[in-house]
Scaffold this motif. Structure first.
Motif, PDB file in Angstrom:
ATOM      1  N   ARG A  37      47.333  44.746  49.278  1.00  0.00           N
ATOM      2  CA  ARG A  37      46.590  45.075  48.057  1.00  0.00           C
ATOM      3  C   ARG A  37      45.892  43.872  47.440  1.00  0.00           C
ATOM      4  O   ARG A  37      45.297  43.978  46.371  1.00  0.00           O
ATOM      5  N   VAL A  38      45.962  42.712  48.126  1.00  0.00           N
ATOM      6  CA  VAL A  38      45.346  41.488  47.602  1.00  0.00           C
ATOM      7  C   VAL A  38      44.257  41.022  48.570  1.00  0.00           C
ATOM      8  O   VAL A  38      44.489  40.919  49.779  1.00  0.00           O
ATOM      9  N   LYS A  39      43.078  40.742  48.019  1.00  0.00           N
ATOM     10  CA  LYS A  39      41.984  40.189  48.814  1.00  0.00           C
ATOM     11  C   LYS A  39      41.644  38.802  48.285  1.00  0.00           C
ATOM     12  O   LYS A  39      41.669  38.567  47.082  1.00  0.00           O
ATOM     13  N   VAL A  40      41.315  37.909  49.205  1.00  0.00           N
ATOM     14  CA  VAL A  40      40.833  36.577  48.852  1.00  0.00           C
ATOM     15  C   VAL A  40      39.440  36.445  49.434  1.00  0.00           C
ATOM     16  O   VAL A  40      39.251  36.594  50.643  1.00  0.00           O
ATOM     17  N   ASN A  41      38.473  36.219  48.567  1.00  0.00           N
ATOM     18  CA  ASN A  41      37.065  36.105  48.976  1.00  0.00           C
ATOM     19  C   ASN A  41      36.616  37.298  49.820  1.00  0.00           C
ATOM     20  O   ASN A  41      35.924  37.157  50.819  1.00  0.00           O
ATOM     21  N   GLY A  42      37.063  38.496  49.404  1.00  0.00           N
ATOM     22  CA  GLY A  42      36.619  39.729  50.048  1.00  0.00           C
ATOM     23  C   GLY A  42      37.406  40.163  51.267  1.00  0.00           C
ATOM     24  O   GLY A  42      37.155  41.230  51.814  1.00  0.00           O
ATOM     25  N   GLU A  43      38.379  39.355  51.696  1.00  0.00           N
ATOM     26  CA  GLU A  43      39.169  39.683  52.891  1.00  0.00           C
ATOM     27  C   GLU A  43      40.624  39.936  52.504  1.00  0.00           C
ATOM     28  O   GLU A  43      41.211  39.173  51.736  1.00  0.00           O
ATOM     29  N   VAL A  44      41.224  41.004  53.051  1.00  0.00           N
ATOM     30  CA  VAL A  44      42.639  41.271  52.800  1.00  0.00           C
ATOM     31  C   VAL A  44      43.446  40.068  53.276  1.00  0.00           C
ATOM     32  O   VAL A  44      43.231  39.556  54.381  1.00  0.00           O
ATOM     33  N   GLU A  45      44.361  39.606  52.417  1.00  0.00           N
ATOM     34  CA  GLU A  45      45.178  38.433  52.745  1.00  0.00           C
ATOM     35  C   GLU A  45      46.648  38.840  52.763  1.00  0.00           C
ATOM     36  O   GLU A  45      47.161  39.360  51.775  1.00  0.00           O
ATOM     37  N   LEU A  46      47.299  38.632  53.891  1.00  0.00           N
ATOM     38  CA  LEU A  46      48.701  39.001  54.060  1.00  0.00           C
ATOM     39  C   LEU A  46      49.641  37.796  54.035  1.00  0.00           C
ATOM     40  O   LEU A  46      50.856  37.961  54.128  1.00  0.00           O
ATOM     41  N   ARG A  47      49.090  36.599  53.923  1.00  0.00           N
ATOM     42  CA  ARG A  47      49.920  35.384  53.898  1.00  0.00           C
ATOM     43  C   ARG A  47      50.218  34.986  52.449  1.00  0.00           C
ATOM     44  O   ARG A  47      49.319  34.616  51.712  1.00  0.00           O
ATOM     45  N   ARG A  48      51.489  35.025  52.077  1.00  0.00           N
ATOM     46  CA  ARG A  48      51.856  34.675  50.702  1.00  0.00           C
ATOM     47  C   ARG A  48      51.604  33.206  50.399  1.00  0.00           C
ATOM     48  O   ARG A  48      51.381  32.826  49.264  1.00  0.00           O
ATOM     49  N   GLY A  49      51.599  32.370  51.428  1.00  0.00           N
ATOM     50  CA  GLY A  49      51.398  30.939  51.254  1.00  0.00           C
ATOM     51  C   GLY A  49      49.947  30.500  51.370  1.00  0.00           C
ATOM     52  O   GLY A  49      49.674  29.295  51.410  1.00  0.00           O
ATOM     53  N   ARG A  50      49.022  31.439  51.431  1.00  0.00           N
ATOM     54  CA  ARG A  50      47.589  31.103  51.525  1.00  0.00           C
ATOM     55  C   ARG A  50      47.221  30.147  50.390  1.00  0.00           C
ATOM     56  O   ARG A  50      47.499  30.413  49.228  1.00  0.00           O
ATOM     57  N   LYS A  51      46.606  29.043  50.728  1.00  0.00           N
ATOM     58  CA  LYS A  51      46.211  28.061  49.719  1.00  0.00           C
ATOM     59  C   LYS A  51      44.896  28.478  49.073  1.00  0.00           C
ATOM     60  O   LYS A  51      43.890  28.640  49.747  1.00  0.00           O
ATOM     61  N   LEU A  52      44.946  28.654  47.765  1.00  0.00           N
ATOM     62  CA  LEU A  52      43.751  28.990  46.993  1.00  0.00           C
ATOM     63  C   LEU A  52      43.200  27.710  46.391  1.00  0.00           C
ATOM     64  O   LEU A  52      43.944  26.871  45.893  1.00  0.00           O
ATOM     65  N   ARG A  53      41.890  27.584  46.429  1.00  0.00           N
ATOM     66  CA  ARG A  53      41.221  26.406  45.881  1.00  0.00           C
ATOM     67  C   ARG A  53      40.181  26.846  44.850  1.00  0.00           C
ATOM     68  O   ARG A  53      39.835  28.023  44.767  1.00  0.00           O
ATOM     69  N   ILE A  54      39.698  25.904  44.093  1.00  0.00           N
ATOM     70  CA  ILE A  54      38.688  26.187  43.075  1.00  0.00           C
ATOM     71  C   ILE A  54      37.507  26.910  43.718  1.00  0.00           C
ATOM     72  O   ILE A  54      37.017  26.503  44.767  1.00  0.00           O
ATOM     73  N   GLY A  55      37.093  27.997  43.085  1.00  0.00           N
ATOM     74  CA  GLY A  55      35.979  28.795  43.592  1.00  0.00           C
ATOM     75  C   GLY A  55      36.406  30.038  44.339  1.00  0.00           C
ATOM     76  O   GLY A  55      35.584  30.929  44.571  1.00  0.00           O
ATOM     77  N   ASP A  56      37.693  30.140  44.731  1.00  0.00           N
ATOM     78  CA  ASP A  56      38.168  31.335  45.420  1.00  0.00           C
ATOM     79  C   ASP A  56      38.217  32.518  44.458  1.00  0.00           C
ATOM     80  O   ASP A  56      38.528  32.363  43.268  1.00  0.00           O
ATOM     81  N   VAL A  57      37.916  33.700  44.984  1.00  0.00           N
ATOM     82  CA  VAL A  57      37.946  34.934  44.199  1.00  0.00           C
ATOM     83  C   VAL A  57      39.064  35.819  44.750  1.00  0.00           C
ATOM     84  O   VAL A  57      39.136  36.049  45.958  1.00  0.00           O
ATOM     85  N   ILE A  58      39.924  36.294  43.855  1.00  0.00           N
ATOM     86  CA  ILE A  58      41.056  37.119  44.240  1.00  0.00           C
ATOM     87  C   ILE A  58      40.881  38.498  43.630  1.00  0.00           C
ATOM     88  O   ILE A  58      40.655  38.628  42.425  1.00  0.00           O
ATOM     89  N   ASP A  59      40.979  39.539  44.464  1.00  0.00           N
ATOM     90  CA  ASP A  59      40.904  40.923  44.011  1.00  0.00           C
ATOM     91  C   ASP A  59      42.275  41.566  44.176  1.00  0.00           C
ATOM     92  O   ASP A  59      42.890  41.452  45.235  1.00  0.00           O
ATOM     93  N   ILE A  60      42.713  42.248  43.123  1.00  0.00           N
ATOM     94  CA  ILE A  60      43.963  43.000  43.171  1.00  0.00           C
ATOM     95  C   ILE A  60      43.588  44.468  43.030  1.00  0.00           C
ATOM     96  O   ILE A  60      43.158  44.906  41.972  1.00  0.00           O
ATOM     97  N   GLY A  61      43.734  45.211  44.121  1.00  0.00           N
ATOM     98  CA  GLY A  61      43.321  46.608  44.098  1.00  0.00           C
ATOM     99  C   GLY A  61      41.832  46.707  43.784  1.00  0.00           C
ATOM    100  O   GLY A  61      41.047  45.848  44.167  1.00  0.00           O
ATOM    101  N   GLU A  62      41.460  47.749  43.078  1.00  0.00           N
ATOM    102  CA  GLU A  62      40.051  47.975  42.734  1.00  0.00           C
ATOM    103  C   GLU A  62      39.709  47.493  41.332  1.00  0.00           C
ATOM    104  O   GLU A  62      38.548  47.420  40.968  1.00  0.00           O
ATOM    105  N   ASP A  63      40.735  47.187  40.521  1.00  0.00           N
ATOM    106  CA  ASP A  63      40.512  46.971  39.097  1.00  0.00           C
ATOM    107  C   ASP A  63      40.504  45.528  38.625  1.00  0.00           C
ATOM    108  O   ASP A  63      39.859  45.213  37.629  1.00  0.00           O
ATOM    109  N   GLU A  64      41.245  44.658  39.267  1.00  0.00           N
ATOM    110  CA  GLU A  64      41.390  43.298  38.757  1.00  0.00           C
ATOM    111  C   GLU A  64      40.726  42.279  39.683  1.00  0.00           C
ATOM    112  O   GLU A  64      40.895  42.339  40.899  1.00  0.00           O
ATOM    113  N   GLN A  65      40.015  41.324  39.077  1.00  0.00           N
ATOM    114  CA  GLN A  65      39.370  40.262  39.847  1.00  0.00           C
ATOM    115  C   GLN A  65      39.548  38.943  39.094  1.00  0.00           C
ATOM    116  O   GLN A  65      39.375  38.882  37.880  1.00  0.00           O
ATOM    117  N   PHE A  66      39.901  37.907  39.841  1.00  0.00           N
ATOM    118  CA  PHE A  66      40.160  36.597  39.264  1.00  0.00           C
ATOM    119  C   PHE A  66      39.368  35.532  40.003  1.00  0.00           C
ATOM    120  O   PHE A  66      39.163  35.639  41.220  1.00  0.00           O
TER     121      PHE A  66
END
Length: 83
Positions: A37-66
């Motif tokens: 249910r989590v996407k990073v930069n438009g791609e479903v991400e299944l790794r809990r340890g994925r390193k997020l950096r400045i500029g990354d966009v995270i989508d949670i479901g259809e409603d939330e975007q960070f």
């Protein structure tokens, strides 16, 4: 899109979900990620340890975007992120 500042070079995905108050616990974050249910930069991400950096966009479901930001907008501009 909600902007979430970090003060480090990166933050792991499961830690980010807690930091952004999407979930209350690490177990809840891991479950959300495992369910796909989590996407990073438009791609479903299944790794809990994925390193997020400045500029990354995270989508949670259809409603939330960070957007991961630094302490100032100059950090975003340096990475070329669109807000």
């Amino acid at each position: 899109m909600k902007k979430i500042p970090i003060n480090t070079e990166f933050i792991k995905l499961n830690q980010f979900l807690k930091w952004a108050a999407v979930v209350e616990s690490g177990a809840e974050a891991n479950h959300l990620i495992k369910e796909g249910r989590v996407k990073v930069n438009g791609e479903v991400e299944l790794r809990r340890g994925r390193k997020l950096r400045i500029g990354d966009v995270i989508d949670i479901g259809e409603d939330e975007q960070f957007l991961v930001t630094g302490e100032g907008s100059a950090d975003i501009a340096a990475k070329g992120a669109k807000s």
